[in-house]
Scaffold this motif. Structure first.
Motif, PDB file in Angstrom:
ATOM      1  N   GLY A 274       0.524  -1.323   0.015  1.00 53.11           N
ATOM      2  CA  GLY A 274      -0.263  -0.073  -0.444  1.00 53.11           C
ATOM      3  C   GLY A 274       0.683   1.196  -0.158  1.00 53.11           C
ATOM      4  O   GLY A 274       2.469   0.873  -0.261  1.00 53.11           O
TER       5      GLY A 274
ATOM      6  N   GLY B 189       0.152   3.565   2.209  1.00 45.29           N
ATOM      7  CA  GLY B 189      -0.452   3.903   3.743  1.00 45.29           C
ATOM      8  C   GLY B 189      -2.275   4.005   3.918  1.00 45.29           C
ATOM      9  O   GLY B 189      -2.091   4.167   4.871  1.00 45.29           O
ATOM     10  N   GLN B 190      -2.574   3.311   3.401  1.00 43.41           N
ATOM     11  CA  GLN B 190      -3.877   2.963   3.506  1.00 43.41           C
ATOM     12  C   GLN B 190      -4.483   2.529   5.189  1.00 43.41           C
ATOM     13  O   GLN B 190      -3.714   1.812   5.049  1.00 43.41           O
ATOM     14  CB  GLN B 190      -4.196   1.961   2.135  1.00 43.41           C
ATOM     15  N   ILE B 191      -5.602   2.987   5.313  1.00 47.63           N
ATOM     16  CA  ILE B 191      -5.912   2.936   6.703  1.00 47.63           C
ATOM     17  C   ILE B 191      -7.590   2.014   6.696  1.00 47.63           C
ATOM     18  O   ILE B 191      -8.332   2.938   5.470  1.00 47.63           O
ATOM     19  CB  ILE B 191      -5.907   3.755   7.347  1.00 47.63           C
ATOM     20  N   ARG B 192      -8.069   1.352   7.134  1.00 45.67           N
ATOM     21  CA  ARG B 192      -9.783   1.444   7.295  1.00 45.67           C
ATOM     22  C   ARG B 192     -10.442   2.584   7.543  1.00 45.67           C
ATOM     23  O   ARG B 192      -9.822   2.679   8.584  1.00 45.67           O
ATOM     24  CB  ARG B 192     -10.019  -0.239   7.777  1.00 45.67           C
ATOM     25  N   GLN B 193     -11.783   2.510   6.883  1.00 49.76           N
ATOM     26  CA  GLN B 193     -12.864   3.136   7.399  1.00 49.76           C
ATOM     27  C   GLN B 193     -13.344   3.015   8.112  1.00 49.76           C
ATOM     28  O   GLN B 193     -13.804   2.047   8.249  1.00 49.76           O
ATOM     29  CB  GLN B 193     -13.248   4.241   6.087  1.00 49.76           C
TER      30      GLN B 193
ATOM     31  N   MET C 266       1.865   8.524   8.204  1.00 52.95           N
ATOM     32  CA  MET C 266       1.794   7.263   7.799  1.00 52.95           C
ATOM     33  C   MET C 266       1.607   6.536   8.715  1.00 52.95           C
ATOM     34  O   MET C 266       1.167   5.989   8.450  1.00 52.95           O
ATOM     35  CB  MET C 266       2.679   6.689   6.386  1.00 52.95           C
TER      36      MET C 266
ATOM     37  N   ILE D  17      -1.266   4.229  10.384  1.00 56.52           N
ATOM     38  CA  ILE D  17      -0.913   3.128  10.070  1.00 56.52           C
ATOM     39  C   ILE D  17      -1.252   2.702  11.962  1.00 56.52           C
ATOM     40  O   ILE D  17      -2.038   1.896  11.705  1.00 56.52           O
ATOM     41  CB  ILE D  17       0.411   2.761   8.860  1.00 56.52           C
TER      42      ILE D  17
ATOM     43  N   ASN E 244      -4.729   3.171  13.408  1.00 57.06           N
ATOM     44  CA  ASN E 244      -5.660   2.608  12.649  1.00 57.06           C
ATOM     45  C   ASN E 244      -6.069   0.791  12.861  1.00 57.06           C
ATOM     46  O   ASN E 244      -6.913   0.659  12.999  1.00 57.06           O
ATOM     47  CB  ASN E 244      -6.061   3.195  11.532  1.00 57.06           C
TER      48      ASN E 244
ATOM     49  N   HIS F  82       2.951  -3.949   3.622  1.00 59.27           N
ATOM     50  CA  HIS F  82       4.058  -3.364   3.404  1.00 59.27           C
ATOM     51  C   HIS F  82       2.453  -1.791   3.295  1.00 59.27           C
ATOM     52  O   HIS F  82       2.139  -1.732   2.112  1.00 59.27           O
ATOM     53  CB  HIS F  82       4.925  -3.153   2.994  1.00 59.27           C
ATOM     54  N   ASN F  83       2.611  -0.869   4.648  1.00 61.72           N
ATOM     55  CA  ASN F  83       2.919   0.749   4.409  1.00 61.72           C
ATOM     56  C   ASN F  83       1.240   0.455   3.851  1.00 61.72           C
ATOM     57  O   ASN F  83       0.734   0.940   3.171  1.00 61.72           O
ATOM     58  CB  ASN F  83       3.010   1.867   2.960  1.00 61.72           C
ATOM     59  N   ALA F  84       0.512  -0.626   5.035  1.00 64.00           N
ATOM     60  CA  ALA F  84      -0.895  -0.606   4.989  1.00 64.00           C
ATOM     61  C   ALA F  84      -1.225  -1.365   6.320  1.00 64.00           C
ATOM     62  O   ALA F  84      -0.847  -2.264   6.766  1.00 64.00           O
ATOM     63  CB  ALA F  84      -1.634  -1.403   3.623  1.00 64.00           C
ATOM     64  N   SER F  85      -2.798  -0.515   6.968  1.00 64.35           N
ATOM     65  CA  SER F  85      -3.012  -1.176   7.800  1.00 64.35           C
ATOM     66  C   SER F  85      -4.079  -2.333   7.677  1.00 64.35           C
ATOM     67  O   SER F  85      -3.983  -3.348   7.189  1.00 64.35           O
ATOM     68  CB  SER F  85      -4.169  -0.589   8.347  1.00 64.35           C
TER      69      SER F  85
ATOM     70  N   PHE G  18      -7.114  -4.769   7.480  1.00 61.36           N
ATOM     71  CA  PHE G  18      -7.752  -5.107   5.235  1.00 61.36           C
ATOM     72  C   PHE G  18      -7.690  -6.337   5.471  1.00 61.36           C
ATOM     73  O   PHE G  18      -7.960  -7.143   4.427  1.00 61.36           O
ATOM     74  CB  PHE G  18      -6.718  -4.526   4.577  1.00 61.36           C
TER      75      PHE G  18
END
Lengths: 415, 415
Positions: free
Chosen positions: A409, A411-415, B239, B243, B246, B364-367, B370
């Motif tokens: 990703g 920097g995606q985070i869950r809404q 970021m 993350i 979140n 990598h770079n995401a919460s 998901f």
């Protein structure tokens, strides 16, 4: 710390380094292993002689001694088996799926090694080499627990394979053999959750049942086969006779051989006597239900337990059925979901049999003996799964892998 | 015969008829089920009120009562869940592979239902509907054993779903609920080899461990998640904070939420105090190792067992590491192979983390939040597998299938 736990932990630790090796590195190691077996075969034969001598003293049967015995050609076959594994494609790293989600996450689903595999088997030294080759090729560390009657042979083989790994990228610790011949070493393996990722039993029904009943580690169940051949009313007689004969007689000791012949009553009247005669001439002992015994004079009556016995021998149950449905019901009750066959020229019956029989391999007009990794074109096989999860039927190299998702990703985070 | 065995046998018998239904027939049944839940929601709410009253008397916690409670909107969500399952492609019957062997045998490898699935879960009536829908859509019969606190709700829901099935091709017997609330009904289910093909536990760690430790039926292990987020030396600070926040705070009660934050020492010195402050403002209790406690005044020191605890709550462990390798080692030791994340701008570190961490989902770079069937685009999910066999990570409909080989010949026998 017991031998089992110590060796399993070492193997697990080594599995992480092994899991990221390239196909070339693993293949090079397997070729070294093959070469070392050949150049040091005299040592193996010497160690094997100790096992054979001990086996004779303790009264092992002729067939068990035969399975245990090694000679030059058998060792060459073991080495050749390793070379064949080298030729097979490496499933590890294969991309199963890639997707980009609306939020931009890139997801890759990849095949990865399982990690550490435990193999529990009988006194067959060829399994030692075969299982080691299959596990290492797929990036898995392996703890082997073979039958105690083969301990000298196995110890020598592992010594030699360890020396071969010295000249390779695979850490020696990834290949372990348990020398503790007591039952408790098996019991311990079966409970090593978190260290051993999967146990695969290879052997007879009692060995497999012990593993299935007592393991808390996930198991891949293999082997037990009570296979049926159903000769339908509309079977072509010569084909029916040939398929039944092949399924029983070509190699009775294996799991895909037939144990019970089901015959439609209208086919039986005309053709069962001839088929029974052909079986008898091949020294097959026949055990029939009442109606079959009427048609074939001198046939012994089958006991209830015979229908659920895997003989692996020159013995065959014979049952007359009045319909396809009765055949299907018998298979549902007594089958082990391994390999089942219908012989018929009636397409509707064939379609129903293929759809309704719940087994790993369901045949129309062919011998059940074809359930085999080589016959299916998979090359080597680690066994034939008779369970429904993970793998079913002949297991090639992909059955020795797991998978994982890699998600990248920004920097995606869950809404 | 006990209730469990009687119902499991009926369900197994029904599974054979269910397994050959068309997608349309199964979808029609699911839509009936959804409609009936809506039109009879008053009855469900009434039955649920009994459970809630009993729960209050026996002192169930507020969060358990909340999970147990049904209202119109929750029942509508259950019905909507069934309609969503209708929209998903049916994996059953899919051809996985076809091949013709040199001897002329035609081999087809097809997806088939597993057969009979057992689901063991807690007092959450929505799981009753969800699991029924997922299993029936994939042609599987199902025996449900929910938490006793939800028994009145579950019994009513199953009554209604049975009435719905009356107007469908799916036999009612394919859907069974165990009413025996004693522990022994679970124990019995876990040993029904040959009848139940697979057990899927859904719930907390102790429920899952009971199933894993005691089942002889094959299990798909789901759920337990001790997930880590590692903030590398080269993490982008905003970021990294987003993350981590979140992963911990967006929904702490679920398995893909973070339990432990690993922070590289050079990143920690500059940024950990701010991240800790943000967590505290969201009522997160922090437990750190010695070095983290030095950087964040007032942070409680973590006990050894904290590193292996799945809080599912507003509690977070914090550990300072000196290197990527130390982070990898910590995850290997304490992780549950569920979801793990690295935040970094260093591509080499990201690649190593993705390759070396052994987990169902590596980010990598995401919460880590998901890791979910819907977020992965699979639609509904039966759970998140934390084992390595059969299915790993979010399990969509294909995870509820097995496979079989159909082999068609013209009299082939093995040489």
């Amino acid at each position: 710390m017991s031998e089992v736990i110590a060796k399993a932990k070492m193997a697990k630790e080594a599995s992480f380094a092994l899991g990221v090796l390239s196909t070339e590195q693993k293949n090079q190691a397997l070729l070294q292993m093959a070469d070392h077996l050949i150049t040091r075969q005299a040592e193996i034969i010497e160690a094997n002689a100790e096992d054979l001598e001990r086996g004779r003293q303790t009264g092992l049967s002729v067939s068990l001694l035969d399975r245990l015995a090694l000679n030059e050609s058998r060792i060459e076959a073991m080495a050749e088996g390793l070379r064949q594994i080298v030729e097979l494609p490496d499933p590890v790293g294969e991309t199963l799926q890639t997707m980009t989600r609306p939020n931009g996450l890139r997801i890759r689903h990849l095949r990865v090694p399982i990690g550490l595999i435990g193999i529990i088997y009988e006194a067959r030294p060829n399994v030692t080499v075969d299982a080691a080759g299959l596990c290492l090729k797929t990036g898995n560390a392996v703890v082997l627990r073979g039958g105690s009657a083969a301990l000298s042979s196995n110890r020598k083989i592992i010594d030699i394979l360890h020396d071969a790994l010295d000249a390779s990228a695979i850490p020696k610790d990834a290949l372990q053999i348990v020398e503790d011949a007591s039952r408790s070493s098996v019991d311990e393996m079966l409970k090593l959750n978190g260290i051993i990722d999967t146990i695969i039993p290879r052997g007879g029904a009692s060995l497999i049942q012990n593993v299935v009943q007592n393991a808390t580690v996930p198991v891949i169940e293999t082997g037990a086969g009570i296979c049926h051949t159903y000769l339908d009313a509309e079977a072509e007689p010569a084909m029916a006779s040939d398929i039944a004969f092949n399924a029983k007689v070509q190699r009775p000791s294996v799991c895909n051989a037939m144990e019970t012949l089901l015959v439609h009553e209208s086919f039986a009247a005309a053709h069962l006597p001839d088929i029974a005669q052909r079986m008898k001439e091949a020294n097959v002992e026949l055990r029939g239900d009442k109606r079959a015994c009427t048609l074939v004079p001198g046939m012994k009556e089958a006991a209830e337990q015979d229908w659920s016995t895997e003989y692996n021998d020159y013995v065959l149950n014979v049952k007359i059925v009045s319909s396809l449905d009765e055949a299907l019901m018998h298979i549902r009750r007594y089958g082990t979901m391994h390999s089942e066959c219908i012989v018929t020229e009636n397409e509707l019956h064939a379609r129903r049999f293929l759809a309704e029989v719940d087994a790993a391999a369901v045949y129309h007009n062919a011998s059940t003996r074809f359930t085999d990794g080589f016959e299916f074109g998979y090359g080597a096989e680690i066994g034939i799964s008779t369970q429904k999860l993970h793998a079913r039927g002949p297991m090639g190299l992909p059955a020795l892998t797991s998978s994982k998702y890699l998600i990248e990703g920004s920097g995606q985070i869950r809404q």
